[in-house]
Scaffold this motif. Sequence first.
Motif, PDB file in Angstrom:
ATOM      1  N   THR A  84       0.843  -1.190   0.000  1.00 25.02           N
ATOM      2  CA  THR A  84       0.000   0.000   0.000  1.00 25.02           C
ATOM      3  C   THR A  84       0.882   1.245   0.000  1.00 25.02           C
ATOM      4  O   THR A  84       2.024   1.193   0.464  1.00 25.02           O
ATOM      5  N   PRO A  85       0.365   2.358  -0.484  1.00 28.15           N
ATOM      6  CA  PRO A  85       1.145   3.606  -0.437  1.00 28.15           C
ATOM      7  C   PRO A  85       1.537   3.973   0.997  1.00 28.15           C
ATOM      8  O   PRO A  85       2.626   4.490   1.231  1.00 28.15           O
ATOM      9  N   GLU A  86       0.663   3.666   1.952  1.00 26.76           N
ATOM     10  CA  GLU A  86       0.961   3.953   3.360  1.00 26.76           C
ATOM     11  C   GLU A  86       2.145   3.115   3.841  1.00 26.76           C
ATOM     12  O   GLU A  86       3.034   3.612   4.529  1.00 26.76           O
ATOM     13  N   HIS A  87       2.147   1.837   3.469  1.00 25.18           N
ATOM     14  CA  HIS A  87       3.242   0.937   3.837  1.00 25.18           C
ATOM     15  C   HIS A  87       4.551   1.431   3.232  1.00 25.18           C
ATOM     16  O   HIS A  87       5.578   1.510   3.910  1.00 25.18           O
ATOM     17  N   ASP A  88       4.505   1.769   1.947  1.00 32.98           N
ATOM     18  CA  ASP A  88       5.707   2.250   1.255  1.00 32.98           C
ATOM     19  C   ASP A  88       6.245   3.515   1.912  1.00 32.98           C
ATOM     20  O   ASP A  88       7.456   3.649   2.137  1.00 32.98           O
ATOM     21  N   GLU A 131      10.159 -10.203  -5.592  1.00 32.55           N
ATOM     22  CA  GLU A 131      10.125  -9.944  -7.040  1.00 32.55           C
ATOM     23  C   GLU A 131       8.779  -9.394  -7.515  1.00 32.55           C
ATOM     24  O   GLU A 131       8.674  -8.910  -8.637  1.00 32.55           O
ATOM     25  N   GLU A 132       7.765  -9.431  -6.670  1.00 32.86           N
ATOM     26  CA  GLU A 132       6.451  -8.906  -7.052  1.00 32.86           C
ATOM     27  C   GLU A 132       6.174  -7.512  -6.494  1.00 32.86           C
ATOM     28  O   GLU A 132       5.130  -6.934  -6.789  1.00 32.86           O
ATOM     29  N   ILE A 133       7.076  -6.993  -5.690  1.00 31.38           N
ATOM     30  CA  ILE A 133       6.887  -5.651  -5.127  1.00 31.38           C
ATOM     31  C   ILE A 133       7.079  -4.629  -6.244  1.00 31.38           C
ATOM     32  O   ILE A 133       8.121  -4.598  -6.894  1.00 31.38           O
ATOM     33  N   GLU A 134       6.070  -3.798  -6.458  1.00 29.25           N
ATOM     34  CA  GLU A 134       6.083  -2.868  -7.580  1.00 29.25           C
ATOM     35  C   GLU A 134       6.838  -1.568  -7.277  1.00 29.25           C
ATOM     36  O   GLU A 134       7.425  -0.979  -8.174  1.00 29.25           O
TER      37      GLU A 134
END
Length: 120
Positions: free
Chosen positions: A4-8, A88-91
């Motif tokens: 999520t943007p919050e997590h990032d 590898e799936e983290i955008e």
Amino acid sequence: MKTTPEHDAKIARLTFASVYPHYVTKVEKKGRTKEELHQIITWLTGFDEKQIQKMIEEKVTFDIFFEKATLNPNAELITGVICGYRIEEIETPLTRQIRYLDKVVDELAKGKKIEKIMRE
């Protein structure tokens, strides 16, 4: 898996200095050394011993830490799950880079050979 943007944003604001002692404790508890930890940090980021220390002293956030880093081209070979996320799936590039660091520290603590961690 999407973050999520919050997590990032939350992990981007963490300081390297706040997480570093946990990395040291984790690897030393498993019989590895701080020197080996620095060896893999250097491999991943291009930072030498002085630069690592400077990042700690200046309490840089992970976004600045990775902005200044020269990521090893083989970092893309780091795969697997860390903190519930398949790397590898983290955008989000910054989140993926932070998880690369978490993963190589984890591999070191689990006894993996340095050459394997460095994807040589």
